[in-house]
Design a protein around this motif. Structure first.
Motif, PDB file in Angstrom:
ATOM      1  N   UNK A  20      -3.106  10.161   0.988  1.00  0.00           N
ATOM      2  CA  UNK A  20      -2.591   8.799   1.108  1.00  0.00           C
ATOM      3  C   UNK A  20      -2.728   8.245   2.520  1.00  0.00           C
ATOM      4  N   UNK A  21      -2.714   9.113   3.534  1.00  0.00           N
ATOM      5  CA  UNK A  21      -2.803   8.651   4.919  1.00  0.00           C
ATOM      6  C   UNK A  21      -4.237   8.516   5.414  1.00  0.00           C
ATOM      7  N   UNK A  22      -5.209   8.727   4.536  1.00  0.00           N
ATOM      8  CA  UNK A  22      -6.601   8.582   4.960  1.00  0.00           C
ATOM      9  C   UNK A  22      -6.939   7.125   5.242  1.00  0.00           C
ATOM     10  N   UNK A  23      -8.105   6.942   5.860  1.00  0.00           N
ATOM     11  CA  UNK A  23      -8.603   5.594   6.099  1.00  0.00           C
ATOM     12  C   UNK A  23      -8.863   4.904   4.759  1.00  0.00           C
ATOM     13  N   UNK A  24      -8.616   3.606   4.717  1.00  0.00           N
ATOM     14  CA  UNK A  24      -8.863   2.851   3.491  1.00  0.00           C
ATOM     15  C   UNK A  24     -10.364   2.693   3.261  1.00  0.00           C
ATOM     16  N   UNK A  25     -10.810   2.686   2.007  1.00  0.00           N
ATOM     17  CA  UNK A  25     -12.246   2.531   1.728  1.00  0.00           C
ATOM     18  C   UNK A  25     -12.781   1.211   2.274  1.00  0.00           C
ATOM     19  N   UNK A  26     -13.949   1.290   2.914  1.00  0.00           N
ATOM     20  CA  UNK A  26     -14.582   0.079   3.407  1.00  0.00           C
ATOM     21  C   UNK A  26     -14.083  -0.403   4.742  1.00  0.00           C
TER      22      UNK A  26
ATOM     23  N   UNK B 190       5.314  10.086  -1.702  1.00  0.00           N
ATOM     24  CA  UNK B 190       5.271   8.936  -2.612  1.00  0.00           C
ATOM     25  C   UNK B 190       5.259   7.627  -1.837  1.00  0.00           C
ATOM     26  N   UNK B 191       6.042   7.549  -0.751  1.00  0.00           N
ATOM     27  CA  UNK B 191       6.050   6.333   0.072  1.00  0.00           C
ATOM     28  C   UNK B 191       4.691   6.118   0.733  1.00  0.00           C
ATOM     29  N   UNK B 192       4.010   7.206   1.108  1.00  0.00           N
ATOM     30  CA  UNK B 192       2.678   7.077   1.699  1.00  0.00           C
ATOM     31  C   UNK B 192       1.694   6.481   0.705  1.00  0.00           C
ATOM     32  N   UNK B 193       1.819   6.881  -0.564  1.00  0.00           N
ATOM     33  CA  UNK B 193       0.968   6.295  -1.609  1.00  0.00           C
ATOM     34  C   UNK B 193       1.283   4.810  -1.763  1.00  0.00           C
ATOM     35  N   UNK B 194       2.580   4.464  -1.792  1.00  0.00           N
ATOM     36  CA  UNK B 194       2.970   3.067  -1.899  1.00  0.00           C
ATOM     37  C   UNK B 194       2.478   2.247  -0.728  1.00  0.00           C
ATOM     38  N   UNK B 195       2.568   2.811   0.500  1.00  0.00           N
ATOM     39  CA  UNK B 195       2.124   2.094   1.697  1.00  0.00           C
ATOM     40  C   UNK B 195       0.610   1.920   1.724  1.00  0.00           C
TER      41      UNK B 195
END
Length: 215
Positions: free
Chosen positions: A197-203, A130-135
């Motif tokens: 959640x720990x994947x690279x952010x889009x773009x 859940x913290x990974x999603x928040x981060x």
């Protein structure tokens, strides 16, 4: 490149929450060591230790400098390094507490061992996921608060289930209830959530890739 980043993250990640969690995890075992504990008290202490340690690990995941500093290393690698720095000592602390309980009370005190470890893994991994999603959506310390928030909400909901519908009782032998069989599924769900959640952010792409593109 990984070694310099690791040294930087050792200084950057918050160690105070983990230190406080270690103290709480030890305190949670005191009733077990100082009294004649019931099986429920023993398992509850180990669950609580895993829960507080997992909640503390989640505070390492928000990258406070992500929006202002360009890193040549991809986000997913930075996040897993952050996670491992606190997760490894947390697992070691819990394992030592578990072994201490077994040493003092005997191996039968935490039987069946696999189910107790499974419950501890879920209790610890759920707030981390859940913290990974928040981060992922908030590069601030408050992003990690989603971990203990989700953890508390799930706990409150689970307390409404009683007897054979409750997931908390330790099974007797191989007689697992439907609720107890849900523990592996919850663990798998938490792992998948953490991976996503720990994947690279889009773009976004690592700075080293952009440098090579314009070189």
């Amino acid at each position: 490149m990984t070694r310099p980043l690791t040294l930087h993250l050792i200084r950057a990640v918050p160690w105070l929450p983990l230190a406080a969690a270690v103290v709480l995890a030890i305190v949670a075992q005191l009733p077990v060591f100082l009294a004649s504990p019931t099986p429920t008290m023993i398992v509850t202490g180990l669950r609580l230790a895993a829960a507080v340690l997992g909640a503390a690990v989640g505070f390492a995941l928000p990258d406070l400098m992500a929006s202002t500093v360009i890193s040549p290393m991809p986000r997913w690698r930075r996040q897993w390094l952050r996670l491992m720095l606190l997760l490894v000592p947390s697992v070691l602390v819990w394992a030592l507490l578990y072994l201490a309980v077994r040493n003092v009370l005997g191996s039968a005190a935490t039987w069946p061992h696999g189910f107790v470890i499974l419950q501890a893994a879920v209790c610890g991994l759920l707030p981390i996921a859940a913290a990974a999603v928040g981060a992922r959506y908030r590069d601030e310390a408050t992003g990690a608060l989603l971990g203990p928030t989700v953890q508390g909400a799930v706990l409150v909901v689970s307390l409404f289930f009683t007897e054979r519908s409750s997931p908390w009782p330790v099974p007797t032998g191989d007689d697992w209830t439907t609720a107890q069989r849900c523990w592996p599924a919850v663990l798998a769900l938490a792992l998948v959530t953490l991976l996503i959640a720990n994947r690279e952010l889009p773009g976004s792409r690592p700075a080293v890739t952009r440098w090579r593109r314009f070189a």
